[in-house]
Design an enzyme around this catalytic site. Structure first.
Site, PDB file in Angstrom:
ATOM      1  N   GLU A 265     -18.842  20.262 -52.622  1.00 10.46           N
ATOM      2  CA  GLU A 265     -20.102  19.691 -52.154  1.00 10.46           C
ATOM      3  C   GLU A 265     -19.896  19.131 -50.751  1.00 10.46           C
ATOM      4  OE1 GLU A 265     -22.272  16.987 -54.642  1.00 10.46           O
ATOM      5  OE2 GLU A 265     -22.330  18.380 -56.319  1.00 10.46           O
TER       6      GLU A 265
ATOM      7  N   HIS B  18     -26.817  16.087 -49.643  1.00  6.25           N
ATOM      8  CA  HIS B  18     -25.595  16.717 -50.154  1.00  6.25           C
ATOM      9  C   HIS B  18     -25.949  18.099 -50.685  1.00  6.25           C
ATOM     10  CE1 HIS B  18     -27.169  15.064 -53.954  1.00  6.25           C
ATOM     11  NE2 HIS B  18     -26.349  15.865 -54.612  1.00  6.25           N
TER      12      HIS B  18
ATOM     13  N   HIS C 189     -25.409  21.384 -53.504  1.00  8.19           N
ATOM     14  CA  HIS C 189     -25.057  21.795 -54.863  1.00  8.19           C
ATOM     15  C   HIS C 189     -24.576  23.241 -54.776  1.00  8.19           C
ATOM     16  CE1 HIS C 189     -27.741  18.715 -57.255  1.00  8.19           C
ATOM     17  NE2 HIS C 189     -26.656  18.169 -56.733  1.00  8.19           N
TER      18      HIS C 189
ATOM     19  N   ASP D 271     -26.609  11.959 -59.569  1.00  6.43           N
ATOM     20  CA  ASP D 271     -27.494  11.720 -58.418  1.00  6.43           C
ATOM     21  C   ASP D 271     -28.549  10.669 -58.777  1.00  6.43           C
ATOM     22  OD1 ASP D 271     -26.158  13.651 -56.956  1.00  6.43           O
ATOM     23  OD2 ASP D 271     -27.584  15.233 -57.463  1.00  6.43           O
TER      24      ASP D 271
HETATM   25 ZN   LIG Z   1     -26.042  16.282 -56.570  1.00  4.64          ZN
END
Ligand SMILES: [Zn+2]
Length: 136
Positions: A24, A82, A84, A95
């Protein structure tokens, strides 16, 4: 409520989407809150201290420096972004916990899309992304 950013800024997210990688990727969103609109003027990448394909943690030293720079340049840190790499751009359980602790805009990038959410201790809602300016 919606998120507004210039095409140049959105281009950075598109570039991340095209280079999603194995771990990530993550960072901060600089900008300002204007009533129901959240302007994002800069997107900063910060090292993922977890080096994980399924979770992220902003490197604390780089994060501190980014907050200092935002303050110096008269910007607010309005949220986080961010990626995925393995999943759709929808908030994971982790999250959602993060949104309670760090309320604000959360942008999630995956190969299938770029989505923005506004998260708080009350939960989260998806918000639209308006891209302004002419395509280059
Ligand atoms: Zn996430």
């Amino acid at each position: 409520m919606k998120v507004v950013m210039a095409r140049k800024v959105y281009g950075m997210l598109e570039n991340v989407r095209e280079n999603i990688g194995y771990y990530e990727r993550c960072g901060l969103l600089f900008g300002e809150l204007c009533g129901n609109e959240i302007y994002i003027t800069e997107i900063v990448e910060i090292e993922n201290a977890r080096k994980s394909p399924s979770e992220f943690e902003l490197d604390p030293v780089q994060t501190l420096k980014a907050f200092e720079r935002a303050e110096r340049d008269g910007m607010e840190v309005v949220g986080v972004w961010h990626t995925h790499p393995l999943w759709i751009p929808f908030p994971s359980l982790k999250d959602r916990e993060g949104m309670r602790v760090y309320p604000g805009v959360w942008i999630i990038v995956s190969e299938s899309g770029i989505k923005a959410y506004f998260g708080s201790e009350k939960g989260f809602v998806e918000v639209g992304i308006e891209v302004t300016g002419s395509p280059q």
